[in-house]
Design a protein around this motif. Structure first.
Motif, mmCIF file in Angstrom:
data_model
loop_
_atom_site.group_PDB
_atom_site.id
_atom_site.type_symbol
_atom_site.label_atom_id
_atom_site.label_comp_id
_atom_site.label_asym_id
_atom_site.label_seq_id
_atom_site.Cartn_x
_atom_site.Cartn_y
_atom_site.Cartn_z
ATOM 1 N N TRP A 9 40.355 24.051 -110.817
ATOM 2 C CA TRP A 9 40.664 24.002 -109.379
ATOM 3 C C TRP A 9 40.284 22.638 -108.833
ATOM 4 C CZ3 TRP A 9 37.777 28.459 -111.024
ATOM 5 C CH2 TRP A 9 36.406 28.254 -111.144
ATOM 6 N N VAL A 36 43.986 26.230 -107.566
ATOM 7 C CA VAL A 36 43.888 26.065 -106.113
ATOM 8 C C VAL A 36 43.690 24.585 -105.822
ATOM 9 C CG1 VAL A 36 42.639 26.718 -104.023
ATOM 10 C CG2 VAL A 36 42.857 28.365 -105.878
ATOM 11 N N TYR A 37 44.331 24.093 -104.768
ATOM 12 C CA TYR A 37 44.320 22.652 -104.466
ATOM 13 C C TYR A 37 44.020 22.438 -102.995
ATOM 14 C CZ TYR A 37 46.270 17.879 -103.977
ATOM 15 O OH TYR A 37 46.453 16.550 -103.720
ATOM 16 N N ASP A 38 42.985 21.608 -102.722
ATOM 17 C CA ASP A 38 42.673 21.186 -101.355
ATOM 18 C C ASP A 38 42.819 19.672 -101.308
ATOM 19 O OD1 ASP A 38 41.684 20.572 -98.849
ATOM 20 O OD2 ASP A 38 39.993 21.957 -98.974
ATOM 21 N N PRO A 53 49.991 23.723 -107.587
ATOM 22 C CA PRO A 53 49.019 24.818 -107.605
ATOM 23 C C PRO A 53 49.682 26.133 -108.005
ATOM 24 C CG PRO A 53 49.706 24.395 -105.365
ATOM 25 C CD PRO A 53 50.447 23.418 -106.223
ATOM 26 N N GLN A 57 47.243 29.784 -104.330
ATOM 27 C CA GLN A 57 47.242 28.887 -103.173
ATOM 28 C C GLN A 57 47.767 29.582 -101.917
ATOM 29 O OE1 GLN A 57 46.085 25.815 -103.485
ATOM 30 N NE2 GLN A 57 46.812 24.654 -101.729
ATOM 31 N N SER A 62 41.984 31.099 -99.898
ATOM 32 C CA SER A 62 41.758 30.877 -101.330
ATOM 33 C C SER A 62 41.069 29.556 -101.618
ATOM 34 C CB SER A 62 43.085 30.949 -102.080
ATOM 35 O OG SER A 62 43.979 29.933 -101.623
ATOM 36 N N ARG A 63 41.301 28.548 -100.798
ATOM 37 C CA ARG A 63 40.696 27.248 -101.070
ATOM 38 C C ARG A 63 39.195 27.231 -100.820
ATOM 39 N NH1 ARG A 63 44.967 23.373 -98.019
ATOM 40 N NH2 ARG A 63 45.103 25.248 -96.716
ATOM 41 N N TYR A 66 37.837 30.763 -103.651
ATOM 42 C CA TYR A 66 38.594 30.869 -104.892
ATOM 43 C C TYR A 66 37.826 31.621 -105.979
ATOM 44 C CZ TYR A 66 35.649 26.812 -105.846
ATOM 45 O OH TYR A 66 34.576 25.979 -105.978
#
Length: 399
Positions: A9, A36-38, A53, A57, A62-63, A66
Motif C-alpha cells: 500500500w 490502496v493509494y494516497d 490501485p 480504493q 480505506s486509505r 486499510y
C-alpha cells in the motif's frame, strides 16, 4: 520490456516506500500496482508513475483504515492484472507477492518481511487488536497463512532485506533468498562538530519496538533521553517517563537530522526486520546501542560502530549503557560514517539490477540445437548382405 512494480500500500513514506523509489529510478517507465493509494502522502518520484490501485480504493475510509481490510486483500491483489508485463517486482510486507504474473514473466520479490500479522507477530497483533478483530483473527489467519505459502510459488526469486528475514522466508515458505539490505539515504546525514548530552530513540511508538525499555532505563539512570516518533504507545510511555525524558513527537527532518548527529548514541531496544534508523545514526557518525537481534546484526559492527546487548530488559539496557560509557571515546565518527556508506541507494540499485538480470537470464529458454545431419548408411559386405536376405525371407515365411 514492460515492468510492473507491486507494493502492498502507498499511504506514507517509510522504509518500504524508499525501496519503491529506488525501483522507480531503475525502471522510470514502470507501472505501479498497489492495494490502496494516497497520492498526497507519497513522494513526487512515485507520483510521476502510473499508479493502479485495487478495488479497495473505492471503499470509503480505506486509505486510513486499510489494515482492517486484511481479509479482502488477497482478492484485491489478485484482481490486479499484470499479465501483460515481462518483469514483475513485488515489494512484500503486506500481501504483494501474491500477484498473478503471466507465464513468461519473471517475478522477483523484494521481501521486507513475511506478513507479520499472520506469522511471528500474530499474537502481538491479536492482543492489541480491537474486540471484533481479536474475535475474527483465529478464523481468518489460517486461511491467510495457507494463501501466503501457496503464493510463494508464484515468485521466481526472493530477495530479503536482511539475514533475519531470509531465515523467516526459509522457515515459512521453504524458499532460499538472496540477502540485500535496503537503501538508506546516507548522503542526507553528516556528523556534527559538537555533540549534545542526550541519547536518542526514534521510530513509531508501538509495543514491539520496546521503547518502554529505553524510557524505563533512562528514567532509572537519570540520563537524558529524547524520544522522536508517534504511535499508540505515546501516552503510556509518557506515564512511565521521568523528568530526564523529552518527547518531540513527529519531528521534521531537519530536527531529526540534528538530533541524530548530536546524540551520544542511538538506542535501539526492539527487534526489527532491518532497521533504517540505526544506519541513519551511523551515517551521522554516531554509534548505536541495540538489542542483539533482527536486522541490526547485518548493520552494526560490535565495538566499532555500536554495542549489542543480549538481555532485552531494563537491567540489560542499563548494563549496556554503562558499558558504552566506559568505552565511548573509542568510537570514531569517521569510521562509523564510512561503514554506513555501504548501505547507500547506489549500491542497492546496482546489486538488485544484477540479481534481476541474472534471474531473467536464468529463465530464458535455451536455444534449440539443430538436428544433426543423418549419416548415410554404410553398405553391408556382400556376404553379410546375403545372410541378412536369407534371415528376412525366413521370417516372412513364418518359420
Amino acid at each position: 520490456m514492460r515492468v510492473a512494480i507491486v507494493h502492498y500500500w502507498l499511504v506514507s513514506m517509510r522504509g518500504g516506500e524508499k525501496v519503491v523509489e529506488a525501483l522507480c529510478d531503475m525502471y522510470p517507465d514502470a507501472d505501479i500496482f498497489t492495494l490502496v493509494y494516497d497520492e498526497s502522502r507519497v513522494s513526487e518520484k512515485i507520483r510521476r508513475h502510473r499508479v493502479i490501485p485495487s478495488f479497495l480504493q473505492k471503499i470509503p475510509g480505506s486509505r486510513r483504515h486499510y489494515q482492517s481490510l486484511l481479509p479482502l486483500m488477497p482478492f484485491a491483489l489478485e484482481s490486479l492484472d499484470v499479465s501483460g508485463y515481462d518483469l514483475v517486482i513485488s515489494s512484500e510486507s503486506g500481501p504483494a507477492k501474491g500477484i498473478t504474473p503471466g507465464p513468461q514473466a519473471t517475478h522477483v520479490c523484494y521481501c521486507h518481511s513475511p506478513m507479520r500479522y499472520v506469522w511471528d507477530h500474530y499474537h502481538f497483533y491479536r492482543a492489541n487488536a480491537g474486540p471484533l478483530a481479536r474475535l475474527m483473527m483465529p478464523w481468518i489467519a489460517p486461511a491467510l497463512r495457507a494463501w501466503d505459502v501457496t503464493t510463494a510459488a508464484r515468485v521466481d526469486a526472493f530477495v530479503a532485506n536482511s539475514r533475519h528475514v531470509a531465515d523467516r522466508i526459509g522457515k515459512y515458505y521453504r524458499r532460499r533468498a538472496t540477502v540485500l539490505n535496503p537503501p538508506v539515504s546516507v548522503d542526507d546525514f553528516a556528523p556534527a562538530a559538537n555533540l549534545g548530552d542526550h541519547y536518542l530513540v526514534a521510530g513509531q511508538l508501538v509495543g514491539y519496538k520496546r521503547m518502554d525499555l529505553a524510557v524505563r532505563a533512562f528514567t532509572t539512570m537519570g540520563r537524558k533521553l529524547v524520544v522522536i516518533g508517534e504511535g499508540p504507545e505515546t501516552e503510556a510511555l509518557k506515564r512511565l517517563a521521568g523528568p530526564t525524558i523529552t518527547f518531540l513527537g513527529r519531528a521534521p527532518f531537519p530536527q531529526l537530522k540534528e538530533m541524530l548527529a548530536t546524540c551520544r548514541a542511538l538506542v535501539f531496544p526492539g527487534t526489527e526486520d532491518f532497521g533504517i534508523v540505526p544506519v541513519e545514526a551511523m551515517a551521522s557518525g554516531r554509534p548505536v546501542i541495540a538489542h542483539a537481534s533482527g536486522g541490526v546484526l547485518d548493520s552494526i559492527v560490535p565495538d566499532r560502530t555500536g554495542l549489542l546487548f543480549e538481555d532485552q530488559s531494563e537491567a540489560g539496557l542499563i548494563d549496556a549503557v554503562h558499558r558504552f560509557e566506559a568505552m565511548e571515546s573509542a568510537f570514531r565518527p569517521d569510521l562509523i560514517r564510512q561503514h554506513a556508506e555501504r548501505f547507500s541507494d547506489t549500491h542497492f540499485k546496482a546489486r538488485l539490477q544484477q540479481i534481476i538480470d541474472d534471474e531473467i537470464a536464468r529463465r530464458k529458454p535455451a536455444p534449440v540445437s539443430p538436428m544433426p545431419a543423418r549419416r548415410p548408411r554404410t553398405p553391408l559386405h556382400p556376404r553379410l548382405a546375403g545372410v541378412k536376405m536369407q534371415r528376412d525371407t525366413h521370417l516372412r515365411n513364418g518359420a
